[in-house]
Every structure is written in C-alpha cells, then in structure tokens.
Design an enzyme around this catalytic site. Sequence first.
Site, PDB file in Angstrom:
ATOM      1  N   LYS A  61       0.798  -1.244   0.000  1.00  0.00           N
ATOM      2  CA  LYS A  61       0.000   0.000   0.000  1.00  0.00           C
ATOM      3  C   LYS A  61       0.830   1.294   0.000  1.00  0.00           C
ATOM      4  O   LYS A  61       0.311   2.366   0.339  1.00  0.00           O
ATOM      5  CB  LYS A  61      -1.009   0.043   1.156  1.00  0.00           C
ATOM      6  CG  LYS A  61      -1.844  -1.195   1.323  1.00  0.00           C
ATOM      7  CD  LYS A  61      -2.332  -1.788   0.027  1.00  0.00           C
ATOM      8  CE  LYS A  61      -3.418  -0.958  -0.640  1.00  0.00           C
ATOM      9  NZ  LYS A  61      -3.794  -1.604  -1.944  1.00  0.00           N
ATOM     10  N   GLY A  87       2.215   2.518  -2.765  1.00  0.00           N
ATOM     11  CA  GLY A  87       2.190   3.139  -4.094  1.00  0.00           C
ATOM     12  C   GLY A  87       2.810   2.240  -5.160  1.00  0.00           C
ATOM     13  O   GLY A  87       3.308   2.734  -6.181  1.00  0.00           O
ATOM     14  N   THR A 110       1.377   0.096  -7.323  1.00  0.00           N
ATOM     15  CA  THR A 110       0.691   0.096  -8.610  1.00  0.00           C
ATOM     16  C   THR A 110       1.011   1.378  -9.380  1.00  0.00           C
ATOM     17  O   THR A 110       1.192   1.359 -10.597  1.00  0.00           O
ATOM     18  CB  THR A 110      -0.833  -0.019  -8.388  1.00  0.00           C
ATOM     19  OG1 THR A 110      -1.066  -1.023  -7.389  1.00  0.00           O
ATOM     20  CG2 THR A 110      -1.553  -0.370  -9.662  1.00  0.00           C
ATOM     21  N   TRP A 111       1.095   2.456  -8.653  1.00  0.00           N
ATOM     22  CA  TRP A 111       1.437   3.757  -9.250  1.00  0.00           C
ATOM     23  C   TRP A 111       2.822   3.670  -9.894  1.00  0.00           C
ATOM     24  O   TRP A 111       3.010   4.041 -11.054  1.00  0.00           O
ATOM     25  CB  TRP A 111       1.390   4.821  -8.149  1.00  0.00           C
ATOM     26  CG  TRP A 111       1.419   6.231  -8.608  1.00  0.00           C
ATOM     27  CD1 TRP A 111       1.387   6.693  -9.899  1.00  0.00           C
ATOM     28  CD2 TRP A 111       1.485   7.386  -7.761  1.00  0.00           C
ATOM     29  NE1 TRP A 111       1.425   8.051  -9.906  1.00  0.00           N
ATOM     30  CE2 TRP A 111       1.476   8.504  -8.614  1.00  0.00           C
ATOM     31  CE3 TRP A 111       1.527   7.586  -6.385  1.00  0.00           C
ATOM     32  CZ2 TRP A 111       1.538   9.807  -8.112  1.00  0.00           C
ATOM     33  CZ3 TRP A 111       1.581   8.869  -5.888  1.00  0.00           C
ATOM     34  CH2 TRP A 111       1.586   9.974  -6.745  1.00  0.00           C
ATOM     35  N   HIS A 120       6.835  -7.431  -2.308  1.00  0.00           N
ATOM     36  CA  HIS A 120       6.670  -6.756  -1.012  1.00  0.00           C
ATOM     37  C   HIS A 120       7.651  -7.325   0.011  1.00  0.00           C
ATOM     38  O   HIS A 120       7.554  -7.019   1.203  1.00  0.00           O
ATOM     39  CB  HIS A 120       5.249  -6.970  -0.469  1.00  0.00           C
ATOM     40  CG  HIS A 120       4.171  -6.260  -1.241  1.00  0.00           C
ATOM     41  ND1 HIS A 120       4.309  -4.983  -1.733  1.00  0.00           N
ATOM     42  CD2 HIS A 120       2.926  -6.658  -1.605  1.00  0.00           C
ATOM     43  CE1 HIS A 120       3.197  -4.645  -2.361  1.00  0.00           C
ATOM     44  NE2 HIS A 120       2.346  -5.641  -2.298  1.00  0.00           N
ATOM     45  N   SER A 148      -4.311   2.870   4.609  1.00  0.00           N
ATOM     46  CA  SER A 148      -4.548   2.256   3.300  1.00  0.00           C
ATOM     47  C   SER A 148      -4.566   0.730   3.415  1.00  0.00           C
ATOM     48  O   SER A 148      -5.415   0.058   2.819  1.00  0.00           O
ATOM     49  CB  SER A 148      -3.461   2.705   2.326  1.00  0.00           C
ATOM     50  OG  SER A 148      -3.689   2.172   1.043  1.00  0.00           O
ATOM     51  N   SER A 186      -1.976   9.882 -13.241  1.00  0.00           N
ATOM     52  CA  SER A 186      -2.664  10.620 -12.177  1.00  0.00           C
ATOM     53  C   SER A 186      -3.659   9.682 -11.500  1.00  0.00           C
ATOM     54  O   SER A 186      -4.101   8.688 -12.096  1.00  0.00           O
ATOM     55  CB  SER A 186      -3.406  11.827 -12.767  1.00  0.00           C
ATOM     56  OG  SER A 186      -4.516  11.373 -13.517  1.00  0.00           O
TER      57      SER A 186
END
Length: 290
Positions: free
Chosen positions: A42, A44, A46-47, A103, A133, A223
């Site tokens: 959590k 970021g 995927t970003w 992770h 998150s 974004s």
Amino acid sequence: FHRFPLQLVHGIPLMEPIAQQWGPIENFQARPDDLLISTYPKAGTTWMQEIVDLILVQGDVEKACRAPTHIRIPFLEICSPPPVPSGVQQLANVPSPRVIKTHLPFQLVPKSFWENRCKVIYVARNAKDNVVSYYFFDQMNKTQPEPGPWELYLQMFMDGKLAWGSWYDHVCRYWAERANHCILYVFYEDMKEDPAREIRRVMDFLEVELPPQVLEKIVQQTSFQIMKENPMTNYSSVPSTIFDQTVSPFMRKGQVGDWKNHFTVAQSEAFDAHYQRRMEGTGLHFRTQI
Ligand code: A3P
C-alpha cells in the site's frame, strides 16, 4: 479463495501459501537486466508499476495497455492455488527485460537479485497513511487475514505483525542498503508533490531519455483519477471474490494526510511516541502532510 493465515518465514509473517512455497521463491534466479519494484504493501506499488511501464514503452499508452499492470508486471511471491501459475512460474516465461513486483523485506529478497546487481526501485509511504490504506485493503482483499477493529489493527502494525512484517524494518533496511546496492528510493509524498520531478528521477535511474511532451503524457496517464478509471490499473479485472471493491475500491483516495480522518488524537500521540523510538537515528524522514 479464503482468508489465508500468516506463517513465519525467517521471522517474517507471510501468507500461508507463500510460506509453503518458500523454496522456489528463495531460489528464484534473477537476470542482470531484471528491474525490481519493491514496497511495503500500500505504499504506491501500482502507481510506480504504471510509471515504469509507460517509461519503458516511451509513453506509448496503446502499447502499454495490452494487459493489466499486475499481469504485465508479475508479483514475485504470489502463490495462487493451481492451476494458476505462481509468480516464479510466470516469470520464467517473461522475456527480458523483466519488471518484477515484490513486497518482501530486504533480507528475504532472493540473493540472485543482489548477486546480479539488479536495479531496484523502492517506494516508501509515511506510516500513518500506509497503515490506513492497508486497513482498507485488508477489508476488501479476501485473501488477507481479517483486519478486525481499527484499534487492534493499528497495534498489530506497530508490532510488525501484519503480512510482510514490520513497516519500520522494511523502510529502514532498504534505506540503509542504498549505499550497497542499486536502489532508487522514492517517497509517495514526493510523487504527490511533484510527479514530473519524481518520474524524471526514475527515468534517470533507468537511463531512459524522453521528450518533455512524453513525460507530460506519463504524468497525466498516471494521475490518480485516470488510474482509478483505467481498467488496466484499477484491478477491476480481479474477481470480486478476491478483491471486493464494493467494500473499498483499490484506488481508494490516493492522498497524503488521509490518516487524520482515521486516527483519534490519542492514537496519533501514542503512535508518534512509538514511531520516534523506532525511527530514531535512522536518518529517514517522512512527511505526513504536504
Ligand atoms: P489509498 O488507499 O490511500 O487510496 P499499492 O499499489 O501499493 O497497493 O498502493 C495503493 C495505494 O496507492 C492506494 O492508497 C491507492 O489509492 C494509491 N494510489 C494508486 N495509484 C495512485 C496514483 N496514481 N496517485 C496517488 N495514489 C495512488
């Protein structure tokens, strides 16, 4: 699928199927041109996956959109029940250069990544937003252990008892190892503050040059709002029996400072005191608002 219990691997709580297939993960053979994207869950992930993916196709959105990000960039330690191939099995068939997500805390990353001097992009997010998150994620992700009440969940986070272990150890160890390995350390808060600046750092690290208009396109495409609507990045392709997005969407809020809506004043104070003890002397500083 069901909520898997956690099992310790070298002292780190991991989901049972991962712990039970630890051998192939530990012995994973990295290639020198593998790129690892590593995070505490959590932070970021995927970003950053989407950013890297778009950089590698020079911002060619069409080219990047053949499959969802989580399929294009396999998750090293995923161990779904057969016939779904494990992350290790999937990766054997991925042509170089591979981008791999993990992770795992530093000490559990397969040795071959370090032996091959692979590049690693580490994304870190401030602890308070990270735990909020994670709390919402554990409610919607039906394979993770039941999160239970917030108060207890927060305590488990502080005690390093959640899946993938201690946030404190995770972020600090990668931070310290920057000196010894090819690790680019990126803060979620910096990405929110100035995405173009942080994407440029990633481009430099990957030794990719792109014209300003392509960089601008990548900023737009990554974004929060676009990624929330994009079926290639919002995990809508994952069955609702695994990710129940009616409970909480994967692309939930994407903000810095959302913790203020969830921590009580007393929780925040107790957390800060514990945090200070844990992080003292590490030289690692996070912003909890921007
Ligand atoms: P929130 O739950 O706070 O909204 P990961 O990919 O590591 O699982 O992290 C998911 C978190 O990153 C979620 O945080 C998600 O909304 C946020 N996120 C994903 N894409 C983002 C983006 N483009 N901009 C800002 N936050 C993003």
